[in-house]
Motif scaffolding. Structure first.
Motif, PDB file in Angstrom:
ATOM      1  N   ARG A 105      83.253   4.708 -17.110  1.00 33.33           N
ATOM      2  CA  ARG A 105      83.015   5.798 -18.063  1.00 33.33           C
ATOM      3  C   ARG A 105      84.318   6.251 -18.716  1.00 33.33           C
ATOM      4  O   ARG A 105      84.359   6.554 -19.920  1.00 33.33           O
ATOM      5  N   VAL A 113      85.202   3.665 -21.326  1.00 37.72           N
ATOM      6  CA  VAL A 113      84.332   3.749 -22.491  1.00 37.72           C
ATOM      7  C   VAL A 113      84.661   4.987 -23.322  1.00 37.72           C
ATOM      8  O   VAL A 113      84.694   4.937 -24.565  1.00 37.72           O
ATOM      9  N   ASN A 114      84.916   6.107 -22.661  1.00 40.98           N
ATOM     10  CA  ASN A 114      85.267   7.327 -23.394  1.00 40.98           C
ATOM     11  C   ASN A 114      86.539   7.143 -24.215  1.00 40.98           C
ATOM     12  O   ASN A 114      86.674   7.691 -25.311  1.00 40.98           O
ATOM     13  N   GLY A 164      85.699   3.387 -26.504  1.00 46.77           N
ATOM     14  CA  GLY A 164      84.365   3.128 -27.030  1.00 46.77           C
ATOM     15  C   GLY A 164      84.271   3.095 -28.542  1.00 46.77           C
ATOM     16  O   GLY A 164      83.286   2.591 -29.094  1.00 46.77           O
ATOM     17  N   ASP A 187      85.138  -2.274 -30.598  1.00 47.49           N
ATOM     18  CA  ASP A 187      84.066  -3.215 -30.266  1.00 47.49           C
ATOM     19  C   ASP A 187      84.173  -3.553 -28.778  1.00 47.49           C
ATOM     20  O   ASP A 187      84.842  -4.512 -28.390  1.00 47.49           O
ATOM     21  N   LEU A 188      83.514  -2.759 -27.965  1.00 48.55           N
ATOM     22  CA  LEU A 188      83.642  -2.828 -26.508  1.00 48.55           C
ATOM     23  C   LEU A 188      82.312  -3.226 -25.890  1.00 48.55           C
ATOM     24  O   LEU A 188      81.271  -2.639 -26.203  1.00 48.55           O
ATOM     25  N   TRP A 220      80.380  -3.369 -22.331  1.00 48.64           N
ATOM     26  CA  TRP A 220      80.544  -2.771 -21.010  1.00 48.64           C
ATOM     27  C   TRP A 220      79.190  -2.551 -20.361  1.00 48.64           C
ATOM     28  O   TRP A 220      78.147  -2.530 -21.014  1.00 48.64           O
ATOM     29  N   VAL A 254      85.598  -4.423 -18.531  1.00 51.02           N
ATOM     30  CA  VAL A 254      85.053  -4.284 -19.887  1.00 51.02           C
ATOM     31  C   VAL A 254      85.681  -5.370 -20.746  1.00 51.02           C
ATOM     32  O   VAL A 254      86.763  -5.882 -20.450  1.00 51.02           O
ATOM     33  N   LEU A 305      86.871  -6.308 -24.581  1.00 43.33           N
ATOM     34  CA  LEU A 305      87.269  -5.633 -25.810  1.00 43.33           C
ATOM     35  C   LEU A 305      87.592  -6.640 -26.905  1.00 43.33           C
ATOM     36  O   LEU A 305      88.521  -7.447 -26.766  1.00 43.33           O
ATOM     37  N   ARG A 353      94.732   2.565 -25.968  1.00 44.55           N
ATOM     38  CA  ARG A 353      94.177   3.167 -27.181  1.00 44.55           C
ATOM     39  C   ARG A 353      95.268   3.355 -28.240  1.00 44.55           C
ATOM     40  O   ARG A 353      95.047   3.100 -29.437  1.00 44.55           O
TER      41      ARG A 353
END
Length: 468
Positions: free
Chosen positions: A374, A377-378, A381, A384-385, A387, A394, A396, A456
């Motif tokens: 989570r 993803v947060n 997300g 283009d992920l 999961w 994950v 990517l 990120r």
């Protein structure tokens, strides 16, 4: 470097990356390139040889995987010292996987399970084995019947999976999932030139097991649901392959899932062409979403699993399951190869799998993994992920401006280790601009979140010039 290249490089037949890697390897063997010598940057060597940068990058990758070369972030690629430890050994000693300082290197290279009580359970089990095992079992070779109780414990452990009719006679205990793959392929393959089919992007262990058995590995085109049946049929007919290896529940590395309708199409192809199906189920940590190939095709479906992603990889315990009526063949391969698990380990596995608390431990591990997923993803997300909350990694797809190799180098420079899609491609195949980011449940979740923030920041700021 300029003196080692054959004049016919541009006209030579065969994969160019292989010619480049073979030339470098030969130069090292003959002393023309000494330990510590720095190789030219990818683009520079590509320009000198009039080939693409991707060709040089793949040659460097092959030699780095073999330990012939060593890549150092920010410095370049060097001829490795053959007596020095491998990068994995160095990381195991040097990486601080539990520290909370933002500057520490965080390994998201392979999934790492949190300790939710497994360590205490293993300590208790070890004491129980030491105190209750028959002394003769510490002195003598195990008999075939000695493994039956532990095999039955494994069957019970797997009882919630749709595997079809299953008894302990269909299963052998292996030294982890990779050993399970090797034993399975040893049982299946025959003849002087066997061929193994895999997805174009696939778990590298398929290739390594096939390499050990001197089998040719051929890629099969895939989409978001895994193997494309039409491509499987075409490649199987073209190569006369004997087996296809696949991971339909959790595809490694893309996280894709093969739905039931697609699996049935693949089974139809396998039956028409007498193709065996080996299912690697080691990355599934939740419930199965569709029947296994062993259930769909009981006469040709082989299944490999382990406890490495659910309880602990430290014990190196896995399970290989044969199709109906092939159990004796699989047991014979295992017995001829390694005779069986060590008696104390066999007893330890029995104690662990029959402990009523163990299933809850596996559920607790899964719950922690879901928390980390989570967080990923947060933070990521918006890109283009791919999961799933029950998958410990994950996938990517990188935004424009980033190539996989360049992004992994940039991430490591920021203190985060991840895997490039190139590591999952066949050596003569193509890889997308994507990376796999594994869940590391052994670092505090705040440290993991900080690592996601660093990734990120890189994604938000791609380089002005694309590098390989």
């Amino acid at each position: 470097m300029d003196t080692i290249w054959p004049e016919t490089l541009g006209k030579a037949s065969g994969p160019k990356y292989k010619i480049v890697s073979d030339t470098i390897r030969k130069a090292i063997d003959q002393g023309a390139l000494e330990t510590g010598a720095k190789l030219p940057p990818v683009r520079e060597l590509a320009y000198r040889l009039s080939i693409t940068p991707g060709t040089v990058a793949r040659a460097y990758t092959v030699l780095t995987e073999e330990g012939v070369l060593q890549a150092e972030v920010g410095r370049g690629t060097f001829v490795a010292d053959p007596v020095k430890p491998t990068p994995d050994d160095v990381w195991a000693r040097q990486l601080d996987l539990t520290g909370g300082k933002p500057g520490n290197m965080v390994s998201l290279f392979s999934p790492r399970l949190p300790d939710v009580g497994q360590v205490s359970a293993l300590r208790e089990a070890l004491v129980k084995v030491a105190e209750t095992t028959d002394p003769h079992d510490f002195l003598n070779y195990p008999t075939r019947s000695a493994y039956r109780a532990t095999r039955q414990a494994a069957v019970d452990w797997l009882s919630d999976l749709p595997l079809g009719s299953l008894t302990d006679r269909d299963l052998v205990l292996t030294h982890g999932g990779q050993n399970g793959l090797l034993v399975t392929l040893q049982t299946i393959l025959y003849g002087p030139n066997p061929v193994v089919l895999v997805e174009d992007l696939s778990y590298a262990g398929f290739r390594r097991a096939a390499d050990l058995l001197r089998a040719q590995v051929v890629g099969v085109e895939m989409d978001e649901q895994g193997i494309i049946p039409e491509s499987l049929e075409m490649m199987a007919r073209r190569t006369r392959a004997q087996v296809v290896c696949t991971s339909p529940e959790v595809h490694n590395p893309t996280g894709a899932h093969t739905p039931l309708a697609r699996r049935k199409e693949i089974v139809d192809v396998a039956r028409r062409l007498d193709l065996q199906i080996v299912e690697d189920d080691c990355y599934r940590v939740g419930e199965a979403r569709a029947p296994s190939y062993r259930a769909l095709a009981p006469e040709r479906g082989w299944h490999v699993s382990s406890i490495s992603k659910t309880l602990t990889p430290a014990l190196r315990v896995g399970f290989a399951i044969a199709p109906q009526d092939k159990g004796p063949d699989l047991r014979r391969t295992a017995e001829h190869g390694y005779f069986g698990l060590a008696q104390p380990l066999k007893e330890l596995v029995f104690v662990l799998l029959t402990d009523p608390r163990t299933r809850q431990l596996a559920r607790d591990v899964q719950a922690v993994i879901e928390e980390y997923v989570r967080v990923a993803v947060n933070m990521l997300g918006a890109f283009d992920l791919v999961w799933d909350a029950k998958v410990p990694f994950v996938w990517l797809h990188l935004p424009p401006g980033w190539r996989a190799a360049a992004f992994t180098r940039a991430a490591e420079a920021e203190g985060v280790q991840i895997r490039s899609a190139d590591e999952f491609a066949l050596r003569d195949g193509r890889a997308p601009h994507a990376v796999r980011i594994a869940i590391n449940g052994q670092v505090p979740i705040s440290v993991f979140e900080d690592a996601m923030q660093r990734l990120r920041a890189l994604l938000d700021n791609p380089p002005e010039q694309i590098s390989v």
